[in-house]
Design a protein around this motif. Structure first.
Motif, PDB file in Angstrom:
ATOM      1  N   GLU A  94       0.824  -1.106   0.103  1.00 28.96           N
ATOM      2  CA  GLU A  94       0.111  -0.052  -0.063  1.00 28.96           C
ATOM      3  C   GLU A  94       0.778   1.351   0.037  1.00 28.96           C
ATOM      4  OE1 GLU A  94      -1.683   1.427   3.999  1.00 28.96           O
ATOM      5  OE2 GLU A  94      -1.527  -0.654   4.362  1.00 28.96           O
ATOM      6  N   VAL A  95       2.005   1.163   0.781  1.00 29.24           N
ATOM      7  CA  VAL A  95       2.917   2.416   0.697  1.00 29.24           C
ATOM      8  C   VAL A  95       3.597   2.479  -0.699  1.00 29.24           C
ATOM      9  CG1 VAL A  95       5.143   3.350   1.728  1.00 29.24           C
ATOM     10  CG2 VAL A  95       3.280   1.982   3.083  1.00 29.24           C
ATOM     11  N   LEU A  96       3.933   1.458  -1.413  1.00 30.55           N
ATOM     12  CA  LEU A  96       4.653   1.703  -2.810  1.00 30.55           C
ATOM     13  C   LEU A  96       3.571   2.049  -3.563  1.00 30.55           C
ATOM     14  CD1 LEU A  96       6.960  -0.126  -1.214  1.00 30.55           C
ATOM     15  CD2 LEU A  96       6.955  -1.454  -3.195  1.00 30.55           C
ATOM     16  N   ALA A  97       2.342   1.419  -3.552  1.00 25.80           N
ATOM     17  CA  ALA A  97       1.197   2.238  -4.459  1.00 25.80           C
ATOM     18  C   ALA A  97       1.131   3.607  -4.239  1.00 25.80           C
ATOM     19  CB  ALA A  97      -0.082   1.274  -4.213  1.00 25.80           C
ATOM     20  N   HIS A  98       1.146   4.128  -3.172  1.00 24.10           N
ATOM     21  CA  HIS A  98       0.793   5.321  -2.735  1.00 24.10           C
ATOM     22  C   HIS A  98       1.791   6.507  -3.352  1.00 24.10           C
ATOM     23  CE1 HIS A  98      -0.802   8.509  -0.411  1.00 24.10           C
ATOM     24  NE2 HIS A  98       0.510   9.064  -0.198  1.00 24.10           N
ATOM     25  N   TYR A  99       2.939   5.852  -3.281  1.00 26.13           N
ATOM     26  CA  TYR A  99       3.975   6.478  -3.919  1.00 26.13           C
ATOM     27  C   TYR A  99       4.402   6.360  -5.513  1.00 26.13           C
ATOM     28  CZ  TYR A  99       4.550   8.443   0.672  1.00 26.13           C
ATOM     29  OH  TYR A  99       4.341   9.326   1.959  1.00 26.13           O
ATOM     30  N   ASN A 100       3.577   5.699  -5.983  1.00 26.34           N
ATOM     31  CA  ASN A 100       3.745   5.144  -7.447  1.00 26.34           C
ATOM     32  C   ASN A 100       4.785   4.475  -7.743  1.00 26.34           C
ATOM     33  OD1 ASN A 100       1.033   6.471  -8.087  1.00 26.34           O
ATOM     34  ND2 ASN A 100       2.268   8.269  -8.103  1.00 26.34           N
ATOM     35  N   VAL A 101       5.196   3.458  -6.871  1.00 19.76           N
ATOM     36  CA  VAL A 101       6.651   2.557  -6.894  1.00 19.76           C
ATOM     37  C   VAL A 101       6.302   1.333  -7.577  1.00 19.76           C
ATOM     38  CG1 VAL A 101       8.407   1.663  -5.536  1.00 19.76           C
ATOM     39  CG2 VAL A 101       7.674   4.098  -5.025  1.00 19.76           C
ATOM     40  N   THR A 102       6.922   1.260  -8.502  1.00 20.56           N
ATOM     41  CA  THR A 102       7.384  -0.178  -9.123  1.00 20.56           C
ATOM     42  C   THR A 102       8.735  -0.509  -9.212  1.00 20.56           C
ATOM     43  OG1 THR A 102       7.286   1.061 -11.608  1.00 20.56           O
ATOM     44  CG2 THR A 102       5.212   0.171 -10.699  1.00 20.56           C
ATOM     45  N   GLY A 103       8.892  -1.578  -8.739  1.00 19.38           N
ATOM     46  CA  GLY A 103      10.136  -2.000  -8.546  1.00 19.38           C
ATOM     47  C   GLY A 103      11.170  -1.612  -7.346  1.00 19.38           C
ATOM     48  N   SER A 104      12.144  -0.883  -7.597  1.00 18.51           N
ATOM     49  CA  SER A 104      12.819  -0.463  -6.475  1.00 18.51           C
ATOM     50  C   SER A 104      13.106   0.993  -6.773  1.00 18.51           C
ATOM     51  CB  SER A 104      14.015  -1.001  -6.149  1.00 18.51           C
ATOM     52  OG  SER A 104      14.090  -2.197  -5.789  1.00 18.51           O
ATOM     53  N   VAL A 105      12.751   1.952  -5.635  1.00 20.30           N
ATOM     54  CA  VAL A 105      13.023   3.308  -5.882  1.00 20.30           C
ATOM     55  C   VAL A 105      13.453   3.768  -4.422  1.00 20.30           C
ATOM     56  CG1 VAL A 105      11.844   5.626  -6.113  1.00 20.30           C
ATOM     57  CG2 VAL A 105      11.050   3.725  -7.426  1.00 20.30           C
ATOM     58  N   ILE A 106      14.703   4.600  -4.611  1.00 25.40           N
ATOM     59  CA  ILE A 106      14.924   5.505  -3.329  1.00 25.40           C
ATOM     60  C   ILE A 106      14.588   6.904  -3.470  1.00 25.40           C
ATOM     61  CG2 ILE A 106      16.973   6.165  -1.923  1.00 25.40           C
ATOM     62  CD1 ILE A 106      18.210   3.412  -2.885  1.00 25.40           C
ATOM     63  N   SER A 107      13.940   7.498  -2.659  1.00 28.90           N
ATOM     64  CA  SER A 107      13.324   8.831  -2.651  1.00 28.90           C
ATOM     65  C   SER A 107      13.945   9.784  -1.592  1.00 28.90           C
ATOM     66  CB  SER A 107      11.925   8.954  -2.679  1.00 28.90           C
ATOM     67  OG  SER A 107      11.373   8.079  -3.870  1.00 28.90           O
ATOM     68  N   LEU A 108      14.174  10.918  -1.883  1.00 27.67           N
ATOM     69  CA  LEU A 108      14.793  11.952  -1.081  1.00 27.67           C
ATOM     70  C   LEU A 108      13.446  12.964  -0.946  1.00 27.67           C
ATOM     71  CD1 LEU A 108      18.161  13.296  -0.511  1.00 27.67           C
ATOM     72  CD2 LEU A 108      16.424  14.920  -0.635  1.00 27.67           C
ATOM     73  N   PHE A 109      13.233  13.376   0.209  1.00 31.02           N
ATOM     74  CA  PHE A 109      12.149  14.254   0.402  1.00 31.02           C
ATOM     75  C   PHE A 109      12.759  15.483   1.269  1.00 31.02           C
ATOM     76  CE2 PHE A 109      10.154  10.289  -0.070  1.00 31.02           C
ATOM     77  CZ  PHE A 109       8.919  10.484  -0.729  1.00 31.02           C
ATOM     78  N   ARG A 110      12.265  16.713   0.632  1.00 33.21           N
ATOM     79  CA  ARG A 110      12.918  17.839   1.205  1.00 33.21           C
ATOM     80  C   ARG A 110      12.027  18.737   1.819  1.00 33.21           C
ATOM     81  NH1 ARG A 110      17.490  19.089  -3.145  1.00 33.21           N
ATOM     82  NH2 ARG A 110      15.952  20.332  -3.829  1.00 33.21           N
ATOM     83  N   LEU A 111      11.968  19.395   3.175  1.00 34.18           N
ATOM     84  CA  LEU A 111      10.837  20.069   3.496  1.00 34.18           C
ATOM     85  C   LEU A 111      11.133  21.616   3.024  1.00 34.18           C
ATOM     86  CD1 LEU A 111       8.730  20.977   5.961  1.00 34.18           C
ATOM     87  CD2 LEU A 111      10.543  21.221   7.607  1.00 34.18           C
ATOM     88  N   VAL A 112      12.566  22.088   2.923  1.00 35.06           N
ATOM     89  CA  VAL A 112      12.722  23.512   2.567  1.00 35.06           C
ATOM     90  C   VAL A 112      12.158  23.854   1.333  1.00 35.06           C
ATOM     91  CG1 VAL A 112      14.961  22.761   1.294  1.00 35.06           C
ATOM     92  CG2 VAL A 112      14.659  24.872   2.603  1.00 35.06           C
ATOM     93  N   ASP A 113      12.137  22.955   0.293  1.00 44.01           N
ATOM     94  CA  ASP A 113      11.416  23.294  -0.975  1.00 44.01           C
ATOM     95  C   ASP A 113      10.220  22.435  -1.398  1.00 44.01           C
ATOM     96  OD1 ASP A 113      12.973  21.387  -1.453  1.00 44.01           O
ATOM     97  OD2 ASP A 113      14.494  22.551  -3.120  1.00 44.01           O
ATOM     98  N   ASN A 114       9.800  21.457  -0.606  1.00 44.10           N
ATOM     99  CA  ASN A 114       8.767  20.415  -0.930  1.00 44.10           C
ATOM    100  C   ASN A 114       9.188  19.701  -2.199  1.00 44.10           C
ATOM    101  OD1 ASN A 114       6.432  19.451  -0.133  1.00 44.10           O
ATOM    102  ND2 ASN A 114       5.234  20.573  -1.603  1.00 44.10           N
ATOM    103  N   GLU A 115      10.357  19.287  -2.229  1.00 41.38           N
ATOM    104  CA  GLU A 115      10.974  18.461  -3.283  1.00 41.38           C
ATOM    105  C   GLU A 115      10.841  17.062  -2.937  1.00 41.38           C
ATOM    106  OE1 GLU A 115      11.489  18.925  -6.391  1.00 41.38           O
ATOM    107  OE2 GLU A 115      12.101  21.013  -6.667  1.00 41.38           O
TER     108      GLU A 115
END
Length: 273
Positions: A94-115
């Protein structure tokens, strides 16, 4: 516009020429012995993942369908080297589906610019520890980001095009209190201006200081720079206060410049470049 782009590229080169990305990434050291026990947080559902991201200035999450892939081991090893980053890991469908992940993905989330910046499966297949470290280090932007030859890459890749630099010696007695006030001011301009700390006590930072035509006798100082149209301004200060920072930023955003002869100096510089 071409002159402004050339100047921006020159500034990036000026900031990054001091240390190669490879050296910066391979030189990452754990802050202390306690880093060995740092582990990524298991994120088992969507609310947990969303709360985890919202609570961190910088969060890195490994989304993996298969924990047997080599990238998982590399991800765990990288965690030890970044004490100012929150790491999470999830295999929950459900987490992978929420973030549209297929396969393997490493994501970096930044508060300062919402990137959200992603390393997709094709990048992860050829990933090693130095590559992942460079990805995190070069994009590791906080409410106040300390300048180094790696973070400047992330600063100039950010969608926020105005950067405020506090040029100050970290060894000075006033540093801790000044940094606190600078961080408080940064919250007022989140999403509008990136706040950067430049340690004037570091020899390699002299080129950055001289770029803004600042002398040691004028430090500490604020320097503000807009990457899009190549406009900048400076303000020597005797002390850092939220009011000083706020007034300087507000004035710049409204088009006010403290250096009246700055425009003519900039035109000369562009011709030379």
């Amino acid at each position: 516009m071409e002159a402004a782009q050339a100047r921006c590229l020159f500034l990036v080169f000026l900031f990054t020429c001091q240390l190669s990305p490879e050296a910066a990434a391979e030189g990452q050291e754990p802050a202390d012995g306690s880093s060995a026990s740092q582990k990524p947080v298991q994120l088992t559902d969507v609310p947990a993942a969303m709360e985890f991201i919202a609570a961190a200035e910088v969060a890195v999450i490994g989304f993996f369908q298969d924990l047997e892939v080599p990238a998982v081991s590399i991800f765990h090893s990288t965690v030890q080297n970044f004490q100012d980053v929150s790491f999470g890991i999830s295999t929950a469908p459900e987490v992978l589906a929420h973030y549209n992940v297929t396969g393997s993905v490493i994501s970096l989330f930044r508060l300062v610019d919402n990137e959200q910046l992603d390393l997709k499966s094709k990048d992860i297949e050829s990933m090693d520890l130095p590559k992942l470290s460079r990805f995190i280090e070069s994009n590791n932007l906080h409410l106040v980001t300390e300048y180094n030859p790696m973070t400047v890459i992330g600063l100039f890749n950010s969608k926020i095009q105005i950067h405020l630099l506090l040029v100050m010696d970290k060894g000075s007695p006033e540093y801790e209190e000044s940094l606190y006030k600078y961080q408080e001011a940064a919250k007022l301009f989140q999403g509008k201006i990136l706040f950067v700390l430049v340690d004037s006590g570091v020899k390699e930072n002299r080129k950055v200081i001289s770029f803004f035509k600042l002398k040691n006798s004028q430090l500490p100082a604020l320097a503000i720079y807009q990457t899009l149209d190549d406009v900048w301004d400076t303000l020597p200060i005797t002390e850092v206060s939220v009011e000083h920072v706020q007034n300087f930023c507000d004035g710049f955003l409204k088009g006010k410049r403290l250096r009246e002869n700055h425009e003519s100096e900039e035109k000369t510089s562009k011709v030379e470049l």
